[in-house]
Enzyme design. Structure first.
Site, PDB file in Angstrom:
ATOM      1  N   THR A 159      -2.145 -15.733   0.282  1.00 44.90           N
ATOM      2  CA  THR A 159      -1.401 -17.128   0.726  1.00 44.90           C
ATOM      3  C   THR A 159      -1.588 -16.867   2.419  1.00 44.90           C
ATOM      4  O   THR A 159      -1.607 -17.796   3.209  1.00 44.90           O
ATOM      5  CB  THR A 159      -0.403 -17.383   0.387  1.00 44.90           C
ATOM      6  N   ASP A 162      -6.446 -17.591   2.652  1.00 44.17           N
ATOM      7  CA  ASP A 162      -6.204 -18.941   2.252  1.00 44.17           C
ATOM      8  C   ASP A 162      -6.845 -19.803   3.446  1.00 44.17           C
ATOM      9  O   ASP A 162      -6.724 -19.562   4.214  1.00 44.17           O
ATOM     10  CB  ASP A 162      -4.692 -18.891   2.459  1.00 44.17           C
ATOM     11  N   HIS A 198       1.069  -1.288  -0.316  1.00 41.64           N
ATOM     12  CA  HIS A 198      -0.119  -0.066   0.078  1.00 41.64           C
ATOM     13  C   HIS A 198       0.949   1.145  -0.462  1.00 41.64           C
ATOM     14  O   HIS A 198       0.707   1.996  -0.029  1.00 41.64           O
ATOM     15  CB  HIS A 198      -1.231   0.438   1.411  1.00 41.64           C
ATOM     16  N   PRO A 228      -6.125  -0.906  -5.969  1.00 42.94           N
ATOM     17  CA  PRO A 228      -7.202  -1.886  -6.125  1.00 42.94           C
ATOM     18  C   PRO A 228      -7.699  -2.502  -5.323  1.00 42.94           C
ATOM     19  O   PRO A 228      -7.853  -2.783  -4.094  1.00 42.94           O
ATOM     20  CB  PRO A 228      -6.123  -3.515  -6.323  1.00 42.94           C
ATOM     21  N   THR A 287      -4.035 -23.601   4.186  1.00 43.05           N
ATOM     22  CA  THR A 287      -2.402 -23.188   5.303  1.00 43.05           C
ATOM     23  C   THR A 287      -2.397 -21.426   5.412  1.00 43.05           C
ATOM     24  O   THR A 287      -1.835 -20.833   5.302  1.00 43.05           O
ATOM     25  CB  THR A 287      -1.413 -23.544   4.821  1.00 43.05           C
ATOM     26  N   VAL A 346       1.439   4.226  -3.659  1.00 45.31           N
ATOM     27  CA  VAL A 346       0.549   5.350  -4.050  1.00 45.31           C
ATOM     28  C   VAL A 346       1.805   6.055  -3.437  1.00 45.31           C
ATOM     29  O   VAL A 346       2.815   6.265  -2.599  1.00 45.31           O
ATOM     30  CB  VAL A 346      -0.099   5.551  -2.783  1.00 45.31           C
TER      31      VAL A 346
END
EC number: 1.11.1.7
Length: 314
Positions: A188, A234, A65, A157, A237, A69
């Site tokens: 993940t 996820d 992030h 996004p 795991t 920007v």
């Protein structure tokens, strides 16, 4: 109005300047000025992640992030502004860990190591602490004196993004489709809030029914009810950096809309299949993409400053 040739020249100059800035980054930047910087950061990150595995994902997200920007300049760490943007408010975390790292680094090398570099190294060390791949972090970024809330609202996004929107978001930062799919694999690890996947649970059809049913128990349909309840990105795991994220997508078990669009009959399906079955391919693509992302518009040389406190300008 500028001619086509002059516009092309300006674009070339801009590209050259960006390339030159990246070229000033170096893996050995602190070897002389602060030789124990990287080991200090690693120890602090490892301790934080061992104490709370979720913190690894939070630190990776902070770096992402930040870079999306106005470049990798630690602008996301400045109190207010970008932190108040829609994609960040109430969900960004890890500031206390970064502050702790900064305090430790300042104690051994005063005003030498930037907050932007701390974020980049902490992201790498977080991935490693959770069993993921390592990579060489280029260093020498400096810290911005400004932040940009409006750009955070437009350039980060959204969890509701379509595949085309994701491709566009990443392309504008110099990242290609493979980079985008690989960087999405950071999901993940980490968790998401109910308000970001509620619509997917109740209104989308490309979701495994048992997966959706299990999630609905902690994410009621009415807006405002359980908005901040968490679910792992996820479920297989959740605290291991592996390729299970992609395997989940093959079974329509992507938590966010922006996850499942990577495997929904589109142009990225084959990449998801490849990463699902070939962890080495995923790790390789992920590390390449992280280095590229870390090179987005860094401040170098005499640009910006080295903040004494990551949350405010000097």
């Amino acid at each position: 109005m500028a001619s086509a040739s002059s516009v092309s020249l300006m674009l070339l100059v801009a590209a050259a300047m960006a390339s030159a800035a990246s070229a000033q980054l170096s893996a050995t930047f602190y070897d002389t000025s602060c030789p124990n910087a990287l080991s200090t950061i690693k120890s602090a990150v490892t301790a934080a992640v061992n104490s709370e595995p979720r913190m690894g994902a939070s630190l990776v997200r902070l770096h992402f992030h930040d870079c999306f920007v106005q470049g990798c300049d630690a602008s996301v760490l400045l109190s207010g502004q970008e932190q108040n943007a829609g994609p960040n408010a109430g969900s960004l975390r890890g500031f206390n860990v970064v502050d702790n790292i900064k305090t430790q680094v300042e104690a051994i090398c005063s005003q030498t190591v930037s907050c932007a570099d701390i974020l980049a190294v902490a992201a790498r060390d977080s991935v490693v602490a959770l069993g993921g791949p390592s990579w060489t972090v280029l260093l020498g970024r400096r810290d911005s004196t400004t932040a940009n809330e409006s750009q955070a609202n437009t350039d980060l996004p959204a969890p509701s993004s379509s595949l085309a929107e994701l491709i566009g978001n990443f392309s504008r930062k110099g990242l290609d489709v493979t980079d985008m799919v690989a960087l999405s694999g950071a999901h993940t690890i980490g968790q998401a809030q109910c308000q970001n996947f509620r619509d997917r649970l109740y209104n989308e059809t490309n979701i495994d029914s048992s997966f959706a049913t299990a999630l609905k128990a902690n994410c009621p349909r009415p807006t405002g009810s359980g908005d901040s309840n968490l679910a792992p990105l996820d479920t297989t795991t959740p605290n291991a950096f592996d390729s299970a994220y992609y395997t989940n997508l093959l079974s329509n078990k992507g938590l966010l809309h922006s996850d499942q669009v990577l495997f929904n009959g589109g142009s990225t399906d084959n990449t998801v299949r490849n990463f699902s079955s070939n962890t080495a391919a995923f790790n390789s693509a992920f590390t390449v993409a992280m280095v590229k992302m870390g090179n987005i518009s860094p401040l170098t040389g005499t640009q910006g400053q080295i903040r004494l406190n990551c949350s405010k300008v000097n």
